[in-house]
Write an enzyme that holds these catalytic residues in place. Structure first.
Site, mmCIF file in Angstrom:
data_model
loop_
_atom_site.group_PDB
_atom_site.id
_atom_site.type_symbol
_atom_site.label_atom_id
_atom_site.label_comp_id
_atom_site.label_asym_id
_atom_site.label_seq_id
_atom_site.Cartn_x
_atom_site.Cartn_y
_atom_site.Cartn_z
ATOM 1 N N TYR A 143 -19.833 14.224 11.878
ATOM 2 C CA TYR A 143 -21.213 13.827 12.158
ATOM 3 C C TYR A 143 -21.790 13.184 10.897
ATOM 4 O O TYR A 143 -21.634 13.707 9.794
ATOM 5 C CB TYR A 143 -22.048 15.051 12.540
ATOM 6 C CG TYR A 143 -23.491 14.733 12.877
ATOM 7 C CD1 TYR A 143 -23.806 13.967 14.002
ATOM 8 C CD2 TYR A 143 -24.530 15.205 12.083
ATOM 9 C CE1 TYR A 143 -25.128 13.682 14.317
ATOM 10 C CE2 TYR A 143 -25.856 14.932 12.403
ATOM 11 C CZ TYR A 143 -26.148 14.175 13.521
ATOM 12 O OH TYR A 143 -27.456 13.895 13.838
ATOM 13 N N ASP A 238 -19.370 11.383 2.781
ATOM 14 C CA ASP A 238 -20.623 11.987 3.227
ATOM 15 C C ASP A 238 -20.677 13.435 2.737
ATOM 16 O O ASP A 238 -19.930 14.293 3.207
ATOM 17 C CB ASP A 238 -20.700 11.913 4.758
ATOM 18 C CG ASP A 238 -22.026 12.420 5.314
ATOM 19 O OD1 ASP A 238 -22.793 13.051 4.565
ATOM 20 O OD2 ASP A 238 -22.277 12.184 6.516
ATOM 21 N N LYS A 270 -29.635 17.737 2.808
ATOM 22 C CA LYS A 270 -29.719 19.198 2.899
ATOM 23 C C LYS A 270 -30.052 19.851 1.540
ATOM 24 O O LYS A 270 -31.213 19.834 1.164
ATOM 25 C CB LYS A 270 -28.471 19.747 3.581
ATOM 26 C CG LYS A 270 -28.367 19.153 5.015
ATOM 27 C CD LYS A 270 -27.328 19.776 5.905
ATOM 28 C CE LYS A 270 -27.501 19.344 7.353
ATOM 29 N NZ LYS A 270 -26.699 18.216 7.800
HETATM 30 C C1 LIG Z 1 -26.896 16.883 8.637
HETATM 31 C C2 LIG Z 1 -25.923 15.788 8.397
HETATM 32 C C3 LIG Z 1 -26.290 14.424 8.443
HETATM 33 C C4 LIG Z 1 -27.637 13.977 8.939
HETATM 34 O O1 LIG Z 1 -28.672 14.396 8.112
HETATM 35 P P1 LIG Z 1 -30.169 14.460 8.750
HETATM 36 O O2 LIG Z 1 -31.014 14.804 7.565
HETATM 37 O O3 LIG Z 1 -30.139 15.510 9.807
HETATM 38 O O4 LIG Z 1 -30.457 13.110 9.299
HETATM 39 C C5 LIG Z 1 -25.365 13.473 8.053
HETATM 40 N N1 LIG Z 1 -24.125 13.837 7.659
HETATM 41 C C6 LIG Z 1 -23.737 15.118 7.622
HETATM 42 C C7 LIG Z 1 -22.359 15.447 7.141
HETATM 43 C C8 LIG Z 1 -24.601 16.143 8.004
HETATM 44 O O5 LIG Z 1 -24.180 17.406 8.005
#
Ligand SMILES: *Cc1c(COP(=O)(O)O)cnc(C)c1O
Length: 432
Positions: A143, A238, A270
């Site tokens: 994701y 990411d 995060k």
């Molecule tokens: C949570 C997440 C996102 C998206 O971040 P948001 O602040 O919810 O838009 C992107 N990549 C990873 C790996 C994530 O866990």
């Protein structure tokens, strides 16, 4: 009716599904979601006055627990000056310096955004702008936020809802994202052999955690870096979830930093915002300087680099020194050990996938290495396990496709509470 049920019924009349983000609606486990009222340390209190040991921690940002005094004070001091400027401010600079310093030479520049979604969108735009190529390669079950290009085989939230795909994502945009099962370097090789000169970047979670946690196979991320570079493409790592959690320098600190390679672009989120809306994209200076106003690649944000958000992030990273990481790893070992033991005692087949402080449980007896194997877990047993834990005052992620998040605020008393609760929850999971 509980107050949570009452509020949820009201919420459903004005918000789709009563929530601002789908996973909060408990779709995978059933039942009405609990409305949160306050949090302190390791515990969250709901609107009915019930307390829970929280193993979600806002999906990761609250690595130091709820309402840490240092973070609250830092945010209050900024908010007292201004909630937003729309101009550069010092705390934003200090956070940028802190992240660049923390990442130990891996990045030279950083651009702040308000969400991880925006950060990954920006990374993709830089990669496409810099290479002049259209395609992205991503992994099934990873994701990267909900931007069009990434809502293709995208893991947890989508998986939890059972949506194979999302209406509203134009097929011609989805067609520019090539997907490969996680862990299969041979298939990555094949995709690059076929279309390598059209690929702008391969994007991967440094430690996949949105189909549950998947441990990257030895050499996998390094292989991606090498294949991408051999074909003139970039690697986007990411770290929105794993960054500043699995090590002081994220997933890169456990892999690239030791193996001597560095992704072209990183995304953070995060933990970097300490519970406030903040994320970032970072990379080496000459690549990041392709962004406006230095270069032609456009990206912007009214609230980007928000002072209160930067203050929360800075205070969080300052709290997370080496000793705090050791404590976090130790807590994660103990929490996961308690859960494993409880499940084993009740004869519940399970797999623990864990990378330092980041882990999740799959109720299955086969190894979980990718989205297909993650999907074969026993979701019904997980739902019983989840609800029994919630009844016992332990707040778990409401889907077997989600990671568990510990904080440094978890105490010995919490672990005793967890042990009692897990005995009950494991028994519930065992009931056929
Ligand atoms: C949570 C997440 C996102 C998206 O971040 P948001 O602040 O919810 O838009 C992107 N990549 C990873 C790996 C994530 O866990």
């Amino acid at each position: 009716m509980t107050r949570s049920e009452e509020l949820f019924a009201q919420a459903c009349t004005v918000m789709p599904g009563g929530v601002s983000s789908p996973v909060r609606a408990f779709g995978r486990v059933g039942g009405a979601p609990v409305f949160a009222a306050s949090g302190r340390g390791s515990r969250i209190t709901d609107v009915d006055g019930r307390q829970y040991l929280d193993l979600v921690n806002s999906w990761g940002p609250l690595i130091a627990g709820y309402s840490h005094p240092a973070i609250v004070a830092a945010v209050q001091a900024e908010v007292a000056r201004a909630t937003s400027f729309g101009a550069p401010c010092e705390v934003e600079l200090r956070l940028a310096q802190k992240v660049v310093e923390r990442m130990a030479g891996a990045i030279g520049r950083i651009r702040f955004t308000c969400s991880g979604t925006e950060a990954v969108m920006t990374a993709a735009r830089i990669a496409r702008g810099a290479t002049g190529r259209p395609l992205l390669v991503k992994f099934v079950g990873c994701y990267h936020g909900h931007a069009d290009s990434f809502l293709v085989a995208a893991g947890s939230g989508v998986a939890s809802l059972g949506l194979p795909d999302s209406p509203g994502v134009p097929s011609e945009i989805a067609a520019d994202t090539l997907t490969v099962p996680y862990g299969r370097l041979d298939l990555v090789e094949r995709v690059f052999a076929e279309r390598g000169d059209e690929i702008a970047a391969v994007v991967t979670e440094s430690v996949p955690a949105n189909m549950g946690v998947i441990v990257p196979p030895e050499g996998f991320n390094k292989g991606l870096y090498e294949i991408a570079h051999r074909h003139g493409a970039l690697m986007i790592q990411d770290e929105v979830l794993a960054g500043f959690r699995v090590s002081p320098t994220g997933g890169w600190g456990l892999q690239g930093r030791l193996e001597g390679w560095t992704p072209d672009l990183f995304t953070f989120g995060k933990v970097i915002g300490g519970g406030m809306p903040l994320a970032a994209v970072g990379g080496r200076a000459e690549l990041m300087d392709r962004l406006a106003p230095v270069g032609p690649i456009y990206q912007a944000g009214t609230l980007s680099g928000n002072p209160a958000a930067c203050a929360a992030g800075l205070a969080t990273l300052e709290l997370m020194d080496d000793a705090a990481y050791q404590k976090l790893y130790d807590i994660a070992d103990r929490v996961s050990g308690i859960v494993s033991a409880a499940l084993a005692r009740e004869g519940v087949a399970h797999r623990l996938n864990k990378v330092t402080s980041l882990f999740s449980f799959f109720l299955t007896d086969e190894p979980v290495v990718d989205f297909a194997s993650a999907s074969r877990q026993d979701h019904e047993a997980f739902a019983r396990f989840f609800h029994a834990a919630l009844d016992e005052g332990v707040w778990l992620p409401p889907s077997g496709f989600e990671a568990w998040f510990c904080s440094t605020a978890i105490t010995d008393d919490d672990l005793e509470h967890l042990e009692r609760a897990m005995a009950v929850a494991a028994r519930a999971a065992a009931q056929a």
